[in-house]
Write an enzyme that holds these catalytic residues in place. Sequence first.
Site, PDB file in Angstrom:
ATOM      1  N   VAL A 287      37.993  33.947  26.066  1.00 53.91           N
ATOM      2  CA  VAL A 287      39.844  34.770  25.982  1.00 53.91           C
ATOM      3  C   VAL A 287      39.926  35.414  27.024  1.00 53.91           C
ATOM      4  CG1 VAL A 287      40.416  35.988  24.549  1.00 53.91           C
ATOM      5  CG2 VAL A 287      39.258  34.384  23.409  1.00 53.91           C
ATOM      6  N   ALA A 288      38.989  36.405  27.408  1.00 48.81           N
ATOM      7  CA  ALA A 288      39.107  37.233  28.467  1.00 48.81           C
ATOM      8  C   ALA A 288      39.631  36.239  30.284  1.00 48.81           C
ATOM      9  CB  ALA A 288      38.296  37.629  28.786  1.00 48.81           C
ATOM     10  N   GLU A 292      45.847  33.338  29.579  1.00 51.19           N
ATOM     11  CA  GLU A 292      46.731  33.430  28.927  1.00 51.19           C
ATOM     12  C   GLU A 292      48.460  33.242  29.094  1.00 51.19           C
ATOM     13  OE1 GLU A 292      45.099  36.262  25.676  1.00 51.19           O
ATOM     14  OE2 GLU A 292      44.092  35.217  28.328  1.00 51.19           O
ATOM     15  N   ASP A 334      78.880  28.252  56.310  1.00 49.04           N
ATOM     16  CA  ASP A 334      80.140  28.082  56.988  1.00 49.04           C
ATOM     17  C   ASP A 334      81.128  29.282  57.618  1.00 49.04           C
ATOM     18  OD1 ASP A 334      82.610  27.765  57.227  1.00 49.04           O
ATOM     19  OD2 ASP A 334      83.576  28.328  54.437  1.00 49.04           O
ATOM     20  N   ASP A 639      82.771  20.400  49.164  1.00 52.35           N
ATOM     21  CA  ASP A 639      81.805  20.723  49.703  1.00 52.35           C
ATOM     22  C   ASP A 639      80.664  20.232  48.048  1.00 52.35           C
ATOM     23  OD1 ASP A 639      82.458  21.937  52.143  1.00 52.35           O
ATOM     24  OD2 ASP A 639      82.802  23.722  50.980  1.00 52.35           O
ATOM     25  N   ASN A 729      39.640  43.323  29.107  1.00 50.77           N
ATOM     26  CA  ASN A 729      40.914  42.385  29.057  1.00 50.77           C
ATOM     27  C   ASN A 729      42.272  42.998  29.009  1.00 50.77           C
ATOM     28  OD1 ASN A 729      41.487  39.910  30.311  1.00 50.77           O
ATOM     29  ND2 ASN A 729      42.188  39.053  27.440  1.00 50.77           N
ATOM     30  N   THR A 732      43.369  45.738  31.782  1.00 53.40           N
ATOM     31  CA  THR A 732      43.018  45.619  33.333  1.00 53.40           C
ATOM     32  C   THR A 732      43.934  43.919  33.482  1.00 53.40           C
ATOM     33  OG1 THR A 732      41.170  44.523  33.532  1.00 53.40           O
ATOM     34  CG2 THR A 732      41.004  46.236  34.102  1.00 53.40           C
TER      35      THR A 732
END
Length: 899
Positions: A287-288, A292, A334, A639, A729, A732
């Site tokens: 998980v860390a 995700e 242009d 255009d 996790n 940070t």
Amino acid sequence: MLTAETGGICIPWAEDQSQVLEKLHAVKETGLTSPEAARRLEIAGPNSIESIKRRGLLRILLNQFVSPFVLLLAIAAGLSFFFEEWLDGIAIVAVILINAVIGFFMEFQAERSMETLKKLTMVPVRALRDNRLTAIPSEQVVPGDIIFVEAGDMIAADARLFQAAQLQTDESALTGESLPVGKTTVALPRDIPLAERSNMLYKGTFVSKGNGYAVVVCTGMKTELGAIARLVQQAGQVATPLEKKLQVFSRKLIWVTVALAVSIFIAGLVNGQKLVEMLETSIALVVAAVPEGLPIVATLALAFGMLRMARHNIIVKKLSSVETLGGTNVICTDKTGTLTQNKITASFIQIGNSSSAIDLDPGSSSVRWLGDSSIADTPACRHIYRIAALCNTASYQHDSVPEKESGDPLEVGLLKLVYCAGITQETYNTQFPKVDEIPFSSDTKVMATLHRNGQEFYIAAKGAVEALLFRCTTVLEADTIIPLTEERKKQWLMSAEKQAQSGLRVLAFAFRVSKEKETDFLHRLTLAGLIGFIDPPRPEVPAAIEECKSAGIKVVMITGDHPATARNIAMQLGLANESDAVIHGSAMKPFDQLTNEDKELWLHAPVFARVSPEHKLNLVKLFQERKMIVGMTGDGVNDAPALKKADIGIAMGQRGTQVAQDVADMVLKDDAFSSIVVAIKQGRVIFDNIRKFVIFLLSCNLSELLLIAAASILNLHFRLFPLQILFINLVTDVLPALALGLTEAAPHIMQRRPYSSGTPVIDRKRWSAIFTYSVVIAGSSIGAVFVSHVLLHNQEKFNFELCNNILFYTLILSQILHVFNMSFERGLPFYRTAVFRNKYVWYAVGSCILITTLSYWVVPMRKVLQVSIYSWEDWSVVVFFPILSLVIIQVLKKIRWVI
């Protein structure tokens, strides 16, 4: 039969226009009053198509719990509760909830940002309100509104035509019919199919030719487009190429991480660790280690970047366009209004053999003649004023505060000339009511109108000098109309060429009086004279062009103006030299007939003049054939193919048609070339910022993997607990990554060449840097433990709890300070880098340190995380080693060991 009170009428195509107007209580000459329009808006509702309903707050929140990561954490919590590890189980549930709150906030911000961007792309409609043609937001159009449409306009509501001039619409979006549909004003059979209702305009289609007036009969979901929208709701937001790259990248990373976690799990069991503890540790590590939140952080960075561009008058309509912007290496632009100020003012008039520079003073409504003032009293000059007012679809309201202008800037400039001459456009329109019109097109380069004048008809025409002279057989000189010989035509062309070389845009004006009404009246005209218009270059453009050159971006001017005018402006801007070729549209071959020499000539030419839409499209094809990323500007309906073909289609917000704005990827609200450069710069900034936070997240997460792997495989006497890994996790990953996404441009970002379209987010050089950063962070964290154990406490046996605490806090602080290593500018002191000067980074660092401090001072958090450092010496080690890791990485960057 419905009325205006309930939102529209059922069969307007089968009724006479006067009946439709009567039932809607609409007056075609004056339109609705503002109070009446407001009342109808309350009844009928906004003129918008309902898409899929915006996701509710509860749904966004519930979506946070539907992911493999939450499932893994739930398994870990379940195992904890099963083995009666109540504190761990409760703490893991708390982590799931905190993760959900963070994810909810980020997705909510992303949704809100995208809603804000949608509001910025709303288009205006020209409607008669209070007896004046006024631009109003399309959402405010109501049944009974009288709207004016012309080539290039997107039709805002279903409407019944009552006046049309060679009007054709593209209804392919509604009926699937690819050919333009010619429009009429007569009533049609009741049971006629939708595709054959030629007296109706439909929401979502656009005008491909001509112009006309219509009365709105249905708005919003009551339109034909609304009926289709009910059957098939609009698709949701599609992931951008960058988001897809990150998602694929994350999936690969998951499998690599799972493999490492299994290895760590097996190593832990071999070394005698508890089964449940190692299982929880492995799950927490997966998980860390996997970022995700990477796709949603990327979406936020893109959305915030788009909102930042919006503050610079740049509306980017698609997230994917932001990615492409940073790699743009050719800008086809242009001239009028983009490189110039779009303040088009008449500054020269020629009649017969006489000419004079002029200066307009709207304040005193007078024309100041700087040369031969006798021109003002000639019949030809009076004809020019009349043509300027009649052969015109713009509006100019000098008496309003502030002044109101609507329509083509050149036509507005003509109306200002007429106003300064002491006559209003309304006066001319009353004396000479319009009967028919031949609208301007890029093919003919001429516009003409037919007006009734008593028992006679007056034809007014204006256009490019060479195009209109071709249709003239006589010229008005003094009081006499004389034949226009070929020799005299050459003299007029030479005069126009001379003015064009001085930077003026020159138009010719012609007329004819006819005894009878004609269908094809653009022939046998009498030339009245020429008007030269000045449109000075924007003062900021030369610096912007120089910035493009230093950034490796080629700038090409593409204009319909005279070659001499184009060269003059290009030289003033530093875009071309005297020796550079100006390629004339008439000399441009079809794409399949181009030789290699032709292609090389096109590739190196800085200016193209008198070009057609097909020429623009061919230029885009050629640049893309050479693997270049092309930005193309455009404003007209013709255009649209080039805008769609280009990698970045850039439409003009002020003078651009709604069709051009609809197919474009980007709209410039101020029409300024410098805004294109700002957009490219922001595109580079966003790509660089995404790289920064991806590198930051991966290096932090990999450092955790290295630490746990080293502790398990080497059977070290200290390691991190599962909840500590999850806490690191949480602290940070989110705030520093978001802050990096808001970093301003590095000073030298426009002094490097663009990235190629295939440039990966993380290349080999950056993978090497990520691994090096991770080793330094992990090594400094382990080093802190050994220093504390050997030098401070000199213990033979490890104090497991103390070692764990030292490792835990050192790793957190090392990762927090690691955000300052995400500056990749060469030659700048550390304290002058964009990341160091980013206030959001400092906010993130301060918040992370505060949360980390609370984890020690708040007793319940301390117990859950199992921390208990008391010695100031140990705290010194915890502070010293993260700073040491920052210094080591900075030294490695300085000696160019890593980027």
